[in-house]
Design a protein around this motif. Structure first.
Motif, PDB file in Angstrom:
ATOM      1  N   HIS A  41       0.836  -1.200   0.000  1.00  0.00           N
ATOM      2  CA  HIS A  41       0.000   0.000   0.000  1.00  0.00           C
ATOM      3  C   HIS A  41       0.872   1.251   0.000  1.00  0.00           C
ATOM      4  O   HIS A  41       2.058   1.205   0.340  1.00  0.00           O
ATOM      5  N   VAL A  77      -7.570  -4.291   3.007  1.00  0.00           N
ATOM      6  CA  VAL A  77      -8.365  -4.528   1.800  1.00  0.00           C
ATOM      7  C   VAL A  77      -9.665  -5.214   2.210  1.00  0.00           C
ATOM      8  O   VAL A  77      -9.662  -6.381   2.623  1.00  0.00           O
ATOM      9  N   HIS A 132      -2.598  -3.076  -3.445  1.00  0.00           N
ATOM     10  CA  HIS A 132      -4.006  -2.903  -3.072  1.00  0.00           C
ATOM     11  C   HIS A 132      -4.875  -2.826  -4.330  1.00  0.00           C
ATOM     12  O   HIS A 132      -5.939  -3.424  -4.407  1.00  0.00           O
ATOM     13  N   ARG A 133      -4.396  -2.111  -5.343  1.00  0.00           N
ATOM     14  CA  ARG A 133      -5.159  -1.905  -6.578  1.00  0.00           C
ATOM     15  C   ARG A 133      -5.416  -3.187  -7.358  1.00  0.00           C
ATOM     16  O   ARG A 133      -6.262  -3.203  -8.249  1.00  0.00           O
ATOM     17  N   LYS A 178     -12.677  -5.053  -7.418  1.00  0.00           N
ATOM     18  CA  LYS A 178     -13.532  -3.949  -6.973  1.00  0.00           C
ATOM     19  C   LYS A 178     -12.776  -2.826  -6.260  1.00  0.00           C
ATOM     20  O   LYS A 178     -13.367  -2.046  -5.525  1.00  0.00           O
ATOM     21  N   VAL A 179     -11.457  -2.764  -6.445  1.00  0.00           N
ATOM     22  CA  VAL A 179     -10.679  -1.670  -5.855  1.00  0.00           C
ATOM     23  C   VAL A 179     -10.463  -0.622  -6.942  1.00  0.00           C
ATOM     24  O   VAL A 179      -9.863  -0.901  -7.975  1.00  0.00           O
ATOM     25  N   LYS A 185      -8.703   2.379  -6.892  1.00  0.00           N
ATOM     26  CA  LYS A 185      -7.697   3.360  -6.486  1.00  0.00           C
ATOM     27  C   LYS A 185      -6.350   2.925  -7.038  1.00  0.00           C
ATOM     28  O   LYS A 185      -6.179   1.763  -7.404  1.00  0.00           O
TER      29      LYS A 185
END
Length: 137
Positions: free
Chosen positions: A10, A61, A114-115, A119-120, A122
């Motif tokens: 992250h 997450v 994280h990306r 459904k993320v 960012k």
């Protein structure tokens, strides 16, 4: 001991000068979280701060926290809050060290940003962690 399937990278999406205590305060006050967002956070100088033990669940997450460990570098945005990979040399070294240590303990875990989760929407961590760390063993 919980099963770890993911090692998640992250960025804090804050200026690199942001204090760890400020980030923790945001989680507690604004988001009302009882647990931290990451297991480890890395300051601009490369110092690694442990916020939670591996056996604790953090809020990195949604939907994947019970099977993930989370590490973040402080930064990841420019002065206009646009995503940018602004990791310092110290942060790059520290991220690699943390991921190597975790990969030794959890050899089947997948390293990704994280990306990279479904459904993320960012840019976090503002670089392609899957590609950069594909050879970490």
């Amino acid at each position: 001991m919980r099963t770890i399937k993911y090692l998640v990278v992250h960025c804090t999406a804050t200026p690199q000068s942001t204090k760890v205590e400020s980030i923790q305060g945001y989680w507690k006050t604004n988001l009302k979280w009882k647990s931290p967002g990451y297991h480890k956070i890395i300051k601009a100088n490369g110092e690694v701060i442990t916020l939670a033990n591996d056996d604790e669940v953090c809020n990195g997450v949604a939907g994947f926290n019970s099977v993930s460990l989370h590490v973040s570098y402080i930064g990841g945005i420019d002065s206009k809050t646009h995503p940018i990979d602004n990791r310092t040399g110290g942060q790059k070294e520290a991220l690699l060290q943390v991921l190597h240590e975790w990969k030794k303990r959890y050899p089947t875990a997948i390293i990704q940003g994280h990306r990279d989760f479904p459904k993320v929407a960012k840019a976090c961590p503002s670089f392609d962690a899957k590609k950069e760390y594909e050879n970490v063993r």
